[in-house]
Design a protein around this motif. Structure first.
Motif, PDB file in Angstrom:
ATOM      1  N   GLY A  36      -5.238   0.673   3.087  1.00  0.00           N
ATOM      2  CA  GLY A  36      -4.032   1.487   3.258  1.00  0.00           C
ATOM      3  C   GLY A  36      -4.442   2.881   3.709  1.00  0.00           C
ATOM      4  N   HIS A  37      -3.888   3.891   3.051  1.00  0.00           N
ATOM      5  CA  HIS A  37      -4.311   5.291   3.137  1.00  0.00           C
ATOM      6  C   HIS A  37      -3.792   6.079   4.344  1.00  0.00           C
ATOM      7  CE1 HIS A  37      -6.563   8.746   1.927  1.00  0.00           C
ATOM      8  NE2 HIS A  37      -7.604   8.581   2.695  1.00  0.00           N
ATOM      9  N   THR A  38      -3.819   5.498   5.561  1.00  0.00           N
ATOM     10  CA  THR A  38      -3.335   6.270   6.713  1.00  0.00           C
ATOM     11  C   THR A  38      -1.809   6.181   6.852  1.00  0.00           C
ATOM     12  OG1 THR A  38      -3.510   4.427   8.258  1.00  0.00           O
ATOM     13  CG2 THR A  38      -5.453   5.830   8.016  1.00  0.00           C
ATOM     14  N   HIS A  39      -1.199   5.196   6.194  1.00  0.00           N
ATOM     15  CA  HIS A  39       0.250   4.953   6.272  1.00  0.00           C
ATOM     16  C   HIS A  39       0.674   4.478   7.664  1.00  0.00           C
ATOM     17  CE1 HIS A  39       1.253   7.808   2.629  1.00  0.00           C
ATOM     18  NE2 HIS A  39       0.032   7.305   2.537  1.00  0.00           N
ATOM     19  N   VAL A  40      -0.283   4.054   8.471  1.00  0.00           N
ATOM     20  CA  VAL A  40       0.003   3.580   9.835  1.00  0.00           C
ATOM     21  C   VAL A  40      -0.599   2.175   9.983  1.00  0.00           C
ATOM     22  CG1 VAL A  40      -0.403   3.981  12.298  1.00  0.00           C
ATOM     23  CG2 VAL A  40       0.000   5.917  10.767  1.00  0.00           C
ATOM     24  N   ASN A  52      -6.443   7.889  -3.524  1.00  0.00           N
ATOM     25  CA  ASN A  52      -6.778   9.278  -3.831  1.00  0.00           C
ATOM     26  C   ASN A  52      -5.674   9.974  -4.623  1.00  0.00           C
ATOM     27  OD1 ASN A  52      -5.464   8.918  -1.274  1.00  0.00           O
ATOM     28  ND2 ASN A  52      -5.895  11.040  -0.733  1.00  0.00           N
ATOM     29  N   HIS A  53      -4.399   9.626  -4.364  1.00  0.00           N
ATOM     30  CA  HIS A  53      -3.308  10.255  -5.121  1.00  0.00           C
ATOM     31  C   HIS A  53      -3.256   9.741  -6.564  1.00  0.00           C
ATOM     32  CE1 HIS A  53      -1.148  12.544  -1.923  1.00  0.00           C
ATOM     33  NE2 HIS A  53      -1.926  11.780  -1.180  1.00  0.00           N
ATOM     34  N   ASP A  54      -3.655   8.484  -6.785  1.00  0.00           N
ATOM     35  CA  ASP A  54      -3.738   7.972  -8.161  1.00  0.00           C
ATOM     36  C   ASP A  54      -4.840   8.702  -8.921  1.00  0.00           C
ATOM     37  OD1 ASP A  54      -1.811   5.993  -7.443  1.00  0.00           O
ATOM     38  OD2 ASP A  54      -3.432   4.764  -6.604  1.00  0.00           O
ATOM     39  N   GLY A 110      -3.332   0.867  -3.651  1.00  0.00           N
ATOM     40  CA  GLY A 110      -3.479   2.238  -4.129  1.00  0.00           C
ATOM     41  C   GLY A 110      -2.464   3.222  -3.590  1.00  0.00           C
ATOM     42  N   ASP A 111      -2.500   4.439  -4.157  1.00  0.00           N
ATOM     43  CA  ASP A 111      -1.468   5.465  -3.963  1.00  0.00           C
ATOM     44  C   ASP A 111      -0.111   4.941  -4.432  1.00  0.00           C
ATOM     45  OD1 ASP A 111      -3.308   7.300  -3.145  1.00  0.00           O
ATOM     46  OD2 ASP A 111      -2.458   7.641  -1.157  1.00  0.00           O
ATOM     47  N   ILE A 112      -0.107   4.503  -5.683  1.00  0.00           N
ATOM     48  CA  ILE A 112       1.138   4.088  -6.334  1.00  0.00           C
ATOM     49  C   ILE A 112       2.008   5.329  -6.559  1.00  0.00           C
ATOM     50  CG2 ILE A 112       2.096   2.988  -8.415  1.00  0.00           C
ATOM     51  CD1 ILE A 112      -0.794   1.731  -8.734  1.00  0.00           C
ATOM     52  N   ALA A 117       0.848  -1.199   0.000  1.00  0.00           N
ATOM     53  CA  ALA A 117       0.000   0.000   0.000  1.00  0.00           C
ATOM     54  C   ALA A 117       0.878   1.241   0.000  1.00  0.00           C
ATOM     55  CB  ALA A 117      -0.900   0.007   1.239  1.00  0.00           C
ATOM     56  N   ASP A 118       0.357   2.316  -0.574  1.00  0.00           N
ATOM     57  CA  ASP A 118       0.999   3.635  -0.468  1.00  0.00           C
ATOM     58  C   ASP A 118       2.487   3.590  -0.860  1.00  0.00           C
ATOM     59  OD1 ASP A 118      -1.261   5.370   0.711  1.00  0.00           O
ATOM     60  OD2 ASP A 118      -1.303   3.552   1.922  1.00  0.00           O
ATOM     61  N   ILE A 119       2.723   3.165  -2.077  1.00  0.00           N
ATOM     62  CA  ILE A 119       4.082   3.133  -2.629  1.00  0.00           C
ATOM     63  C   ILE A 119       4.571   4.563  -2.888  1.00  0.00           C
ATOM     64  CG2 ILE A 119       5.441   2.402  -4.631  1.00  0.00           C
ATOM     65  CD1 ILE A 119       3.307   0.025  -4.848  1.00  0.00           C
ATOM     66  N   HIS A 120       3.673   5.403  -3.345  1.00  0.00           N
ATOM     67  CA  HIS A 120       3.927   6.845  -3.480  1.00  0.00           C
ATOM     68  C   HIS A 120       5.190   7.203  -4.268  1.00  0.00           C
ATOM     69  CE1 HIS A 120       0.567   8.707  -1.517  1.00  0.00           C
ATOM     70  NE2 HIS A 120       0.634   7.837  -0.518  1.00  0.00           N
ATOM     71  N   GLY A 121       5.386   6.509  -5.388  1.00  0.00           N
ATOM     72  CA  GLY A 121       6.488   6.881  -6.272  1.00  0.00           C
ATOM     73  C   GLY A 121       7.865   6.742  -5.652  1.00  0.00           C
ATOM     74  N   VAL A 174      -9.432  -2.223  -0.681  1.00  0.00           N
ATOM     75  CA  VAL A 174      -9.760  -0.818  -0.984  1.00  0.00           C
ATOM     76  C   VAL A 174      -8.568   0.017  -0.496  1.00  0.00           C
ATOM     77  CG1 VAL A 174     -12.273  -1.100  -0.749  1.00  0.00           C
ATOM     78  CG2 VAL A 174     -10.934  -0.396   1.230  1.00  0.00           C
ATOM     79  N   HIS A 175      -8.509   1.248  -0.959  1.00  0.00           N
ATOM     80  CA  HIS A 175      -7.436   2.113  -0.475  1.00  0.00           C
ATOM     81  C   HIS A 175      -7.751   2.637   0.934  1.00  0.00           C
ATOM     82  CE1 HIS A 175      -4.111   4.854  -0.488  1.00  0.00           C
ATOM     83  NE2 HIS A 175      -4.894   5.895  -0.306  1.00  0.00           N
ATOM     84  N   GLY A 176      -8.976   3.174   1.106  1.00  0.00           N
ATOM     85  CA  GLY A 176      -9.298   3.888   2.339  1.00  0.00           C
ATOM     86  C   GLY A 176     -10.110   3.080   3.335  1.00  0.00           C
TER      87      GLY A 176
HETATM   88 ZN    ZN Z   1      -1.149   7.451   0.652  1.00  0.00          ZN
END
Ligand code: ZN
Length: 245
Positions: A147-151, A62-64, A35-37, A7-11, A114-116
């Motif tokens: 994912g989404h919260t990064h925690v 959401n960032h995607d 999500g949030d690749i 989750a949340d790879i964020h580039g 899901v992402h969130g």
């Molecule tokens: Zn994220």
């Protein structure tokens, strides 16, 4: 089947490559991407290409959505907005089409991703028991990976019950998911952890033994930071990687 959960790879390519090396060594059968690749990090195209090459399921964050003009940037803070605009500018047409094609929800054997939150797949946060219950009420499979919260966090409740309880989810400590309960689990972020631990996070789940393990992996943080600075992205996006915030 053994699943890798990202989750949340964020580039963040150095973080993603470190995690992929571990998943290859583990010999997982499929990879779930929550999500949030892209967004925040300096390598959105390379991260998209690696996710596209994986066997498994992937949903949009959401960032995607923001990177393809499908999420209102006024929800973002200044750094996130700057990163989303930069990402939208550098994405290749193929990767833009890939991100635009991602669904909000995907279903597997006994789980959904899901992402969130199951209650609000792309943008909803699971931060407390109330939000976990709200999410679980909308869950359509016994296990939901988010994912989404990064925690990292996990919640469980017996089938048919109203209230859930938080689980003790420690890195490297296996957890057996019982058949009589439903679960909502966040294994943490690959590319921008925010729990004070800068190591990249990912999950491993075996649906035969029902054992879940959330793991942390060191990666070249300085390299990810240098790439963010070289791209001209806000410097806080580089700094926070060292703190895991
Ligand atoms: Zn994220």
């Amino acid at each position: 089947m053994r699943y890798g959960i990202l989750a949340d790879i964020h580039g963040n390519l150095p973080a993603m490559e470190a995690v992929m090396e571990h998943l290859e060594a583990e010999g997982v059968d499929a990879t779930l991407c929550l999500g949030d690749i892209v967004g925040y990090g300096a390598d959105p195209n390379a991260c998209c290409e690696r996710v596209r090459a994986l066997a498994g399921l992937c949903v949009a964050g959401n960032h995607d959505r923001a990177a393809v003009g499908a999420f209102d940037l006024h929800w973002f803070n200044a750094q996130a907005r700057a990163a989303a605009e930069w990402t939208a500018h550098v994405l290749t047409p193929e990767n833009r089409a890939f991100l635009a094609s991602l669904p909000d929800v995907a279903f597997g054997n006994g789980f959904q991703i899901v992402h969130g939150s199951p209650a609000d797949p792309v943008a909803g946060y699971i931060l407390d028991l109330f939000e976990a219950v709200e999410g679980m009420d909308c869950q359509r499979r016994p296990i939901c990976w988010v994912g989404h919260t990064h925690v990292p966090c996990a919640f469980a409740r017996p089938h048919g019950h109203r209230l859930c309880a938080p689980l003790d989810l420690r890195p490297g400590q296996p957890l057996v998911l019982r058949a009589e309960c439903e679960y909502l689990v966040n294994c943490g972020a690959v590319g921008q952890p925010r729990d004070g631990n800068p190591l990249a996070a990912y999950g491993l789940y075996d649906d035969e033994t029902r054992v879940l393990e959330c793991r942390r992996v060191p990666y070249d943080v300085a390299e990810a930071q240098a790439r963010i600075r070289a791209a001209g992205l806000p410097s806080w996006l580089a700094e926070r990687l060292a703190w895991g915030r």
